[in-house]
Design a protein around this motif. Structure first.
Motif, PDB file in Angstrom:
ATOM      1  N   VAL B  65     -11.330  66.563 -17.268  1.00  0.00           N
ATOM      2  CA  VAL B  65     -10.255  65.722 -16.734  1.00  0.00           C
ATOM      3  C   VAL B  65     -10.849  64.441 -16.142  1.00  0.00           C
ATOM      4  O   VAL B  65     -10.354  63.335 -16.388  1.00  0.00           O
ATOM      5  CB  VAL B  65      -9.454  66.495 -15.670  1.00  0.00           C
ATOM      6  CG1 VAL B  65      -8.395  65.616 -15.054  1.00  0.00           C
ATOM      7  CG2 VAL B  65      -8.828  67.731 -16.285  1.00  0.00           C
ATOM      8  N   THR B  66     -11.932  64.601 -15.384  1.00  0.00           N
ATOM      9  CA  THR B  66     -12.556  63.424 -14.785  1.00  0.00           C
ATOM     10  C   THR B  66     -13.199  62.545 -15.856  1.00  0.00           C
ATOM     11  O   THR B  66     -13.127  61.313 -15.774  1.00  0.00           O
ATOM     12  CB  THR B  66     -13.598  63.852 -13.745  1.00  0.00           C
ATOM     13  OG1 THR B  66     -12.957  64.707 -12.801  1.00  0.00           O
ATOM     14  CG2 THR B  66     -14.171  62.666 -13.016  1.00  0.00           C
ATOM     15  N   GLY B  67     -13.805  63.179 -16.873  1.00  0.00           N
ATOM     16  CA  GLY B  67     -14.353  62.411 -17.984  1.00  0.00           C
ATOM     17  C   GLY B  67     -13.273  61.585 -18.658  1.00  0.00           C
ATOM     18  O   GLY B  67     -13.456  60.403 -18.944  1.00  0.00           O
ATOM     19  N   GLY B  68     -12.097  62.206 -18.883  1.00  0.00           N
ATOM     20  CA  GLY B  68     -10.971  61.483 -19.478  1.00  0.00           C
ATOM     21  C   GLY B  68     -10.527  60.329 -18.588  1.00  0.00           C
ATOM     22  O   GLY B  68     -10.304  59.206 -19.061  1.00  0.00           O
ATOM     23  N   GLY B  69     -10.429  60.578 -17.284  1.00  0.00           N
ATOM     24  CA  GLY B  69     -10.024  59.526 -16.337  1.00  0.00           C
ATOM     25  C   GLY B  69     -11.044  58.395 -16.308  1.00  0.00           C
ATOM     26  O   GLY B  69     -10.686  57.210 -16.317  1.00  0.00           O
ATOM     27  N   ALA B  70     -12.326  58.746 -16.315  1.00  0.00           N
ATOM     28  CA  ALA B  70     -13.378  57.726 -16.263  1.00  0.00           C
ATOM     29  C   ALA B  70     -13.379  56.905 -17.552  1.00  0.00           C
ATOM     30  O   ALA B  70     -13.577  55.689 -17.523  1.00  0.00           O
ATOM     31  CB  ALA B  70     -14.733  58.395 -16.056  1.00  0.00           C
ATOM     32  N   LEU B  71     -13.133  57.578 -18.682  1.00  0.00           N
ATOM     33  CA  LEU B  71     -13.047  56.861 -19.954  1.00  0.00           C
ATOM     34  C   LEU B  71     -11.880  55.871 -19.924  1.00  0.00           C
ATOM     35  O   LEU B  71     -11.999  54.723 -20.351  1.00  0.00           O
ATOM     36  CB  LEU B  71     -12.852  57.873 -21.083  1.00  0.00           C
ATOM     37  CG  LEU B  71     -13.059  57.385 -22.509  1.00  0.00           C
ATOM     38  CD1 LEU B  71     -14.504  56.976 -22.720  1.00  0.00           C
ATOM     39  CD2 LEU B  71     -12.679  58.481 -23.502  1.00  0.00           C
ATOM     40  N   PHE B  72     -10.748  56.320 -19.395  1.00  0.00           N
ATOM     41  CA  PHE B  72      -9.560  55.476 -19.250  1.00  0.00           C
ATOM     42  C   PHE B  72      -9.902  54.244 -18.409  1.00  0.00           C
ATOM     43  O   PHE B  72      -9.566  53.107 -18.759  1.00  0.00           O
ATOM     44  CB  PHE B  72      -8.451  56.298 -18.576  1.00  0.00           C
ATOM     45  CG  PHE B  72      -7.064  55.713 -18.649  1.00  0.00           C
ATOM     46  CD1 PHE B  72      -6.817  54.473 -19.202  1.00  0.00           C
ATOM     47  CD2 PHE B  72      -5.981  56.442 -18.154  1.00  0.00           C
ATOM     48  CE1 PHE B  72      -5.524  53.957 -19.267  1.00  0.00           C
ATOM     49  CE2 PHE B  72      -4.692  55.939 -18.207  1.00  0.00           C
ATOM     50  CZ  PHE B  72      -4.466  54.691 -18.762  1.00  0.00           C
ATOM     51  N   ALA B  73     -10.613  54.451 -17.309  1.00  0.00           N
ATOM     52  CA  ALA B  73     -10.891  53.350 -16.387  1.00  0.00           C
ATOM     53  C   ALA B  73     -11.977  52.424 -16.917  1.00  0.00           C
ATOM     54  O   ALA B  73     -11.873  51.205 -16.793  1.00  0.00           O
ATOM     55  CB  ALA B  73     -11.305  53.915 -15.028  1.00  0.00           C
ATOM     56  N   ALA B  74     -13.038  52.993 -17.497  1.00  0.00           N
ATOM     57  CA  ALA B  74     -14.192  52.167 -17.875  1.00  0.00           C
ATOM     58  C   ALA B  74     -14.031  51.571 -19.268  1.00  0.00           C
ATOM     59  O   ALA B  74     -14.393  50.416 -19.500  1.00  0.00           O
ATOM     60  CB  ALA B  74     -15.468  53.000 -17.801  1.00  0.00           C
ATOM     61  N   PHE B  75     -13.509  52.372 -20.198  1.00  0.00           N
ATOM     62  CA  PHE B  75     -13.345  51.912 -21.581  1.00  0.00           C
ATOM     63  C   PHE B  75     -11.936  52.203 -22.071  1.00  0.00           C
ATOM     64  O   PHE B  75     -11.737  53.061 -22.952  1.00  0.00           O
ATOM     65  CB  PHE B  75     -14.390  52.595 -22.478  1.00  0.00           C
ATOM     66  CG  PHE B  75     -15.809  52.347 -22.054  1.00  0.00           C
ATOM     67  CD1 PHE B  75     -16.380  51.089 -22.195  1.00  0.00           C
ATOM     68  CD2 PHE B  75     -16.572  53.361 -21.494  1.00  0.00           C
ATOM     69  CE1 PHE B  75     -17.694  50.850 -21.792  1.00  0.00           C
ATOM     70  CE2 PHE B  75     -17.884  53.131 -21.089  1.00  0.00           C
ATOM     71  CZ  PHE B  75     -18.446  51.864 -21.232  1.00  0.00           C
TER      72      PHE B  75
END
Lengths: 456, 343
Positions: B65-75
């Motif tokens: 979930v955090t990986g998905g959120g970080a992907l959303f935010a960074a890329f």
């Protein structure tokens, strides 16, 4: 049906089903902290028994909350990818922060809360319960920040042009504390606290009506009612603040909530009614003259903008919003009244004899659930036709590559799975309630049975 | 903030990689346990399997979930392109993860045979399907997806199921099964543990076959995923490390050192993800047949200011997360004992 409508239905459906559970987790989290705190303070094993029972209910709501929530995290990308490209720089940060600060905290300490009873001491267990509760609140903070930014965008600028345009953060804290986030957070949390408190109240009242587990039920009812009363009282304050904020920041939304078409001073407040959108009038209503102006501006001479101030393509649906908003407000006041009457009888010691009142308290569990749903729908439908208020229209946020048939497929699949989950949830919750608290839990075991200070 | 020659975009490429590697290492064994779940014989054994991952699976899933959120935010471009492009695959993945999650919670709440069997199958099927789809997604990202000049996916769902992607799907299932079997051996004792030790050997053989085929297929058909390795021979040390780590697993199992075997398995996963990242860099999603439409760390990224803010959030959050993740694994160390609170 086209892809836009289908995607909206899917998002609304998945969010609405998900939103049954997180408020329960937040509210029950607060109840668990209070119950375990009472146990630490008094050492009364009854509180240990209560903590064990309500933890099991909490575990059930939490598991389904997690399972249904992961869908939402991905749905922005699957169904609203143009929106995701447009807002990722801003909106994504809030979601990532939710993961790092809230979900890890919650899920980590949940292990101790659920399985650590015999492995850690009382204080450590209490600490874990507090952290789970805090994590649930952090999660609410970040998701409300993200949603509030869609309602009242701030702290950003638009970079690029045409199809490449997107929002980028200029001031992180202005984005976090955008004009509506604090009011809406407070409002949402009050609703969540009521959801948890009234679940406890409802189950306890049912036991009392059936004369089962009476000692347990009385102690639970007392605690639940106090939290419910405080939350219902605060909710009136937070609701008022939110409405004032909506009037200032999203006037078209407030106009739809109240069915006001004309801009005027001394605007009346409708208690109920039916908006005739053709004739642009509210029918069958009872109105308090000047009340809306007074609520918004503190002065009946204040001007309230009507929908006529907005071009038709920028107006939200009116009657739906009017009904949802009034349903939410009505339930809010009903819950406040019910808590006041019940607390009065509890204080007088006459509550257990008022069987009609206990019966109402059993039903009261539905109140916060319906009001939370109605409020959330009103907030989101009231933002229409915008996905990001004033910046991007909902119709412009869709994924370009996802076909309507694919969404029909996913909608059927999610519909089936979510309804199955809901049915199993109700079945297991009922089973848990019928089974009741364990008598064995009156005797703490493992490390919990050790007296204070003895860590060996 | 500056890390020598590293720019923010590269730092975020690495951080996303760390999050997904963390997910593979942690939830990987949960999914592996799920895949092995139906090989057990008795109800008690199944409960032991579930309770081996009981306290930790939820936290492990948060890495995704955090990986998905970080992907959303960074890329955000990657998040938007991949999730909308893989629409049906992601919907299936979500449904699989839902069944995996609720089956763990629901299964032991009722005594009926049909009830427990239903959730056992849900748990196992959800775990296998999740692992497989994650592998298929990785396969497509490496092989290249049809992307247009606006970075929108221009292929079909069935087009995503080409042989190389399916191969990576099966390899991922094999990898997670091996990882899960080793984890189970760590958490069990007696008769069940003896049988689990047998599973580990079969899983290792299954994985090594898949791994060899994947490596050959990559060298033959996906040469761009081996280009950097060929150009920089010292990178073979990572591939070597990977092979040594895998080879070490049967040795440690033979000496009954399951903890070390588990660490070896983790090292193998880190090396695999490291190689994957090195070959992809600086691209995040390759475009095929138009490589110029690929998403990379520059054209898919958020603004430098956002990447900086996110880095601050990560630097505050990640050490705290690691601290209590380690504490929780410590509290729940040792063999599984069923008690009243167990699943």
């Amino acid at each position: 049906m086209d892809a836009l409508l289908l995607s909206r239905i899917q998002f609304a459906f998945t969010t609405a089903v998900h939103y049954i559970y997180p408020p329960l987790s937040i509210g029950l989290g607060v109840m668990l902290v209070l119950i375990e705190g009472m146990w630490l303070k008094t050492g009364n094993p009854l509180y240990h028994q209560m903590a064990r029972f309500w933890t099991k209910v909490f575990a059930l709501t939490f598991a389904i909350g997690v399972a249904t929530g992961i869908v939402l995290e991905f749905e922005f990308g699957t169904n609203w990818s143009t929106y995701s490209r447009y807002v990722g720089d801003v909106f994504g940060s809030a979601l990532a922060a939710e993961g790092i600060f809230a979900f890890f905290l919650e899920s980590g300490f949940l292990a101790i809360l659920l399985f650590g009873w015999d492995k850690v001491g009382r204080k450590m267990h209490f600490f874990a319960t507090c952290m789970v509760c805090l994590g649930a609140h952090f999660s609410a903070i970040w998701i409300i920040v993200a949603n509030s930014w869609m309602q009242t965008p701030a702290g950003f600028h638009i970079a690029g042009e045409g199809l490449a345009a997107r929002a980028e953060i200029t001031d992180f804290w202005a984005m976090v504390f955008n004009p509506s986030s604090v009011d809406r957070l407070f409002h949402t949390l009050c609703g969540a606290w009521q959801a948890g408190a009234f679940l406890v109240v409802s189950v306890s009242a049912w036991y009392l009506l059936k004369r089962r587990h009476e000692e347990f039920a009385q102690a639970s009812l007392r605690l639940g009612l106090i939290v419910g009363l405080i939350a219902a009282g605060l909710q009136v304050v937070s609701g008022h603040q939110s409405a004032v904020g909506v009037a200032a920041n999203q006037p078209a939304k407030l106009a739809a909530f109240e069915g006001r078409y004309t801009t005027r001073t001394n605007a009346p407040l409708a208690l109920f009614g039916w908006v005739d959108e053709e004739a642009q009038a509210v029918r069958y209503s009872v109105e308090l003259p000047g009340m809306l102006s007074w609520l918004v501006h503190g002065d009946t001479a204040g001007e309230v903008r009507g929908l006529e101030a907005f071009p038709p393509e920028d107006r939200p649906p009116v009657n739906v919003n009017f009904q949802l908003f009034h349903l939410m407000v009505g339930i809010g006041f009903a819950l406040l009244g019910l808590s006041l009457v019940s607390t009065f009888h509890l204080w007088r010691g006459t509550l257990l004899r008022k069987r009609w009142l206990l019966g109402l308290l059993v039903l009261a569990v539905l109140g916060p659930q319906i009001a939370n749903q109605a409020g959330w729908f009103a907030a989101e439908i009231g933002r229409q036709p915008w996905i990001v208020y004033g910046l991007l229209r909902t119709s412009e946020g869709l994924s370009k590559v996802v076909q309507a048939e694919m969404i029909v497929g996913s909608l059927i699949l999610f519909g089936f799975v979510y309804l199955l989950l809901f049915a199993v949830f109700i079945y297991l919750l009922n089973d848990k309630i019928q089974h009741g608290p364990d008598a064995a839990d009156l005797q703490p075991s493992g490390k919990l049975a050790l007296p204070f200070g003895d860590r060996s | 903030m500056n890390f020598g020659d590293l720019d923010l975009n590269t730092v975020w490429f690495i951080l996303i990689g760390v999050l997904f590697t963390g997910y593979a290492m942690l939830d990987g064994f949960d999914l592996g346990v799920g895949a092995l779940h139906l090989f057990t014989r008795t109800d008690e054994e199944r409960r032991i399997m579930l309770n081996a991952i009981g306290p930790v699976w939820d936290g492990n899933e948060v890495w995704l979930v955090t990986g998905g959120g970080a992907l959303f935010a960074a890329f955000p471009e990657v998040y938007a392109t991949v999730f909308s492009g893989f629409y049906l695959a992601f919907v299936l993945l979500l449904v699989a993860l839902i069944f995996r999650a609720v089956a763990i919670e629901f299964r032991s709440k009722q005594p009926m045979r049909w009830w427990r069997r239903m959730w056992d199958v849900g748990f196992s099927a959800g775990s296998v399907l999740s692992s497989f789809l994650i592998g298929v997604a990785m396969g497509n990202i490496a092989w290249g997806m049809p992307l247009d000049e606006r970075h929108e996916f221009s292929g079909t769902f069935l087009g995503l199921l080409h042989p190389y992607a399916l191969l990576l799907g099966v390899t991922t299932v094999a990898l997670f099964m091996m990882h899960g079997a080793i984890y189970t051996a760590m958490k069990t004792e007696g008769d069940l543990q003896e049988r689990v030790r047998g599973w580990i050997n079969n899983c290792i053989i299954f994985f090594i076959i898949c791994y060899a085929v994947t490596t050959m297929a990559t060298l033959l058909y996906v040469p761009h995923m081996a280009a950097r390795l060929r150009a920089n021979p010292w990178l073979f040390s990572i591939a070597l490390l990977n092979m040594l780590a895998i080879a070490n697993i049967p040795r440690e199992i033979h000496h009954r050192r399951e903890g070390r075997a588990f660490l070896s398995s983790c090292v193998a996963m880190i090396a695999l993800m490291g190689l994957f990242g090195l070959e992809m860099y600086p691209n995040l999603v390759l475009s095929h047949p138009f490589p110029e439409h690929s998403l990379n760390i520059v054209n898919a990224a958020s603004s430098p200011r956002t990447l900086g803010i996110m880095l601050t959030i990560a630097l505050i959050g990640v050490p705290i997360v690691l601290a209590y993740t380690v504490s929780i694994y410590w509290i729940f160390r040792g063999k599984v004992k069923l008690d009243r609170m167990s699943y």
